[in-house]
Design an enzyme around this catalytic site. Structure first.
Site, mmCIF file in Angstrom:
data_model
loop_
_atom_site.group_PDB
_atom_site.id
_atom_site.type_symbol
_atom_site.label_atom_id
_atom_site.label_comp_id
_atom_site.label_asym_id
_atom_site.label_seq_id
_atom_site.Cartn_x
_atom_site.Cartn_y
_atom_site.Cartn_z
ATOM 1 N N THR A 200 0.860 -1.186 0.000
ATOM 2 C CA THR A 200 0.000 0.000 0.000
ATOM 3 C C THR A 200 0.895 1.234 0.000
ATOM 4 O OG1 THR A 200 -1.810 -1.076 1.158
ATOM 5 C CG2 THR A 200 -1.602 1.296 1.504
ATOM 6 N N ARG A 228 -14.716 -5.872 -0.975
ATOM 7 C CA ARG A 228 -14.160 -5.593 0.363
ATOM 8 C C ARG A 228 -13.454 -4.237 0.365
ATOM 9 N NH1 ARG A 228 -8.666 -4.529 2.210
ATOM 10 N NH2 ARG A 228 -8.522 -5.162 4.382
ATOM 11 N N GLY A 230 -10.920 -1.783 2.615
ATOM 12 C CA GLY A 230 -10.014 -1.798 3.757
ATOM 13 C C GLY A 230 -10.029 -0.450 4.455
ATOM 14 N N ASP A 231 -9.000 -0.213 5.239
ATOM 15 C CA ASP A 231 -8.906 1.054 5.977
ATOM 16 C C ASP A 231 -8.449 2.212 5.081
ATOM 17 O OD1 ASP A 231 -6.408 -0.403 5.820
ATOM 18 O OD2 ASP A 231 -5.552 1.223 7.017
ATOM 19 N N THR A 251 -0.859 1.725 7.008
ATOM 20 C CA THR A 251 -0.791 0.532 6.161
ATOM 21 C C THR A 251 -0.773 -0.676 7.077
ATOM 22 O OG1 THR A 251 0.493 -0.704 4.545
ATOM 23 C CG2 THR A 251 1.766 0.701 6.031
ATOM 24 N N GLY A 252 -1.467 -1.729 6.649
ATOM 25 C CA GLY A 252 -1.502 -2.920 7.490
ATOM 26 C C GLY A 252 -2.813 -3.655 7.327
ATOM 27 N N GLY A 254 -6.161 -4.071 7.293
ATOM 28 C CA GLY A 254 -7.175 -3.023 7.297
ATOM 29 C C GLY A 254 -8.359 -3.232 8.208
HETATM 30 N N1 ASP Z 1 -4.389 -1.494 4.689
HETATM 31 C C1 ASP Z 1 -4.572 -2.150 3.420
HETATM 32 C C2 ASP Z 1 -5.922 -2.811 3.420
HETATM 33 O O1 ASP Z 1 -6.280 -3.415 4.395
HETATM 34 C C3 ASP Z 1 -3.531 -3.152 3.105
HETATM 35 C C4 ASP Z 1 -2.106 -2.751 3.397
HETATM 36 O O2 ASP Z 1 -1.866 -1.651 3.847
HETATM 37 O O3 ASP Z 1 -1.200 -3.565 3.168
HETATM 38 O O4 ASP Z 1 -6.572 -2.796 2.414
#
Ligand code: ASP
Length: 341
Positions: A200, A228, A230-231, A251-252, A254
């Site tokens: 991301t 779906r 995400g965050d 990032t992470g 979500g």
């Molecule tokens: N945060 C992103 C999501 O959940 C994915 C990521 O940051 O790797 O869509």
């Protein structure tokens, strides 16, 4: 006696305090910019020298382009938009070209942007054909009465605003298709372990006008269900900016970042609990998220120009620069270990 001495004492105290050096005022840098390219199992031992230098060069390119705007007196919004657009076009990252496939074999992009000066925001979700989703998020913010548009509605809006529309195949890379085919064959990623999923992209900036801005763009989690979100496109979760506190891009994993309202939580801790950016990020990323095994990280800048890049994963692609200072690029945990041949 007592009453006669009091004015004298007051004079003495005033005189003494006049001699004290004034507390040095914190002067924010003329500008600051931080970018990320995702967090995850990013370890020196899993990288070749070539991969290591490609990531570093790509991060530097996006950082320099964003910095050039700030250096020339441009806005934080323009700087982050430019940096994110460059990262979206780079197939190394999970945003725009090179984004991950969902379980149905499509690529669906999420992006958001926020202006700290007026708390204006824009986001798009699950879009399939907008070449640069961050530009669509910005159009939503600046040229619509809405904050969040998804799927066909967002795509129609972007086309109407003159943004470049591409065939979905434009985003597909051999690397991501292979990963998708493998997962489909084994169905091993149903539970979304964080594993290799990273890429991301995001940026936060402070400009010479004192305005903060944040933006994030992603293909989301590998093998996610179609539709779906995400965050990353959720204001307050993956992106937040408020001139009174800070600008954040996350990032992470979500699902957790949405549930924790990570980006807004950081800002609130600064605003209402008087925490420093560093302390707030430490609490949220290294304690609250870790308790639930939620991997990821954040980049942030506060109104004084302090920079924070915090992650609870092995590494996070990241780069930062402040006016008058050398740029920094990092991939792995701190201290960074050299990649072996
Ligand atoms: N945060 C992103 C999501 O959940 C994915 C990521 O940051 O790797 O869509």
């Amino acid at each position: 006696m007592k009453t006669a001495l009091t004015p004298l004492l007051v004079l003495l105290i005033v005189g003494l305090s006049a001699c004290q050096p004034k507390p040095t005022e914190v002067v924010p840098p003329a500008y600051a910019l931080v970018i990320h390219g995702g967090a995850g199992l990013i370890k020196a031992e899993n990288m070749t020298r070539e991969m290591d230098s490609s990531y570093r060069a790509s991060l530097s390119e996006a950082l320099s382009a964003g910095e050039a705007i700030l250096k020339n007196g441009g806005t934080s919004l323009d700087a982050i938009t430019t940096a994110i657009t460059i990262l979206e076009d780079n197939p190394l990252f999970n945003a725009g070209r090179g984004a991950v496939f969902n379980a149905q074999g499509f690529i669906e992009h999420d992006a958001s942007i926020m202006s700290g000066a007026d708390k204006d925001a824009g986001a798009v979700g699950a879009v399939r054909n907008i070449k640069n989703p961050i530009l669509a998020a910005r159009k939503v913010m600046e040229e619509s009465p809405h904050v969040f548009l998804v799927r066909e509605g967002a795509e129609q809006f972007a086309a109407l605003k003159g943004l470049q529309i591409v065939d979905p195949s434009w985003f597909m890379t051999h690397k991501q298709r292979e990963k998708y085919e493998q997962t489909k064959a084994t169905q091993l990623e149903r539970e979304f372990p964080l594993g290799e999923k990273h890429g991301t992209v995001g940026a936060v900036a402070l400009d010479k006008f004192g305005n903060l801005a944040a933006g994030t763009s992603t293909g989301g989690m590998h093998f996610k269900h179609s539709g779906r979100l995400g965050d990353s496109p959720v204001i307050g979760a993956g992106t937040y900016a408020d001139n009174e506190s800070c600008a954040v891009s996350a990032t992470g994993h979500g699902e957790y970042f949405i549930r924790f309202g990570v980006a807004h939580d950081l800002s609130s801790r600064m605003k209402y609990a008087g925490m420093s950016l560093e302390a707030a990020a430490e609490q949220v990323v290294m304690h609250d998220l870790v308790k639930l095994d939620a991997g990821g990280g954040i980049i942030a800048i506060d109104k004084a120009g302090n920079i924070c890049m915090k992650f609870n994963t092995a590494g996070m692609f990241r780069a930062s620069v402040k006016a008058g200072e050398e740029a920094y690029v990092g991939l792995y945990g701190v201290p960074e270990i050299e990649v072996e041949e």
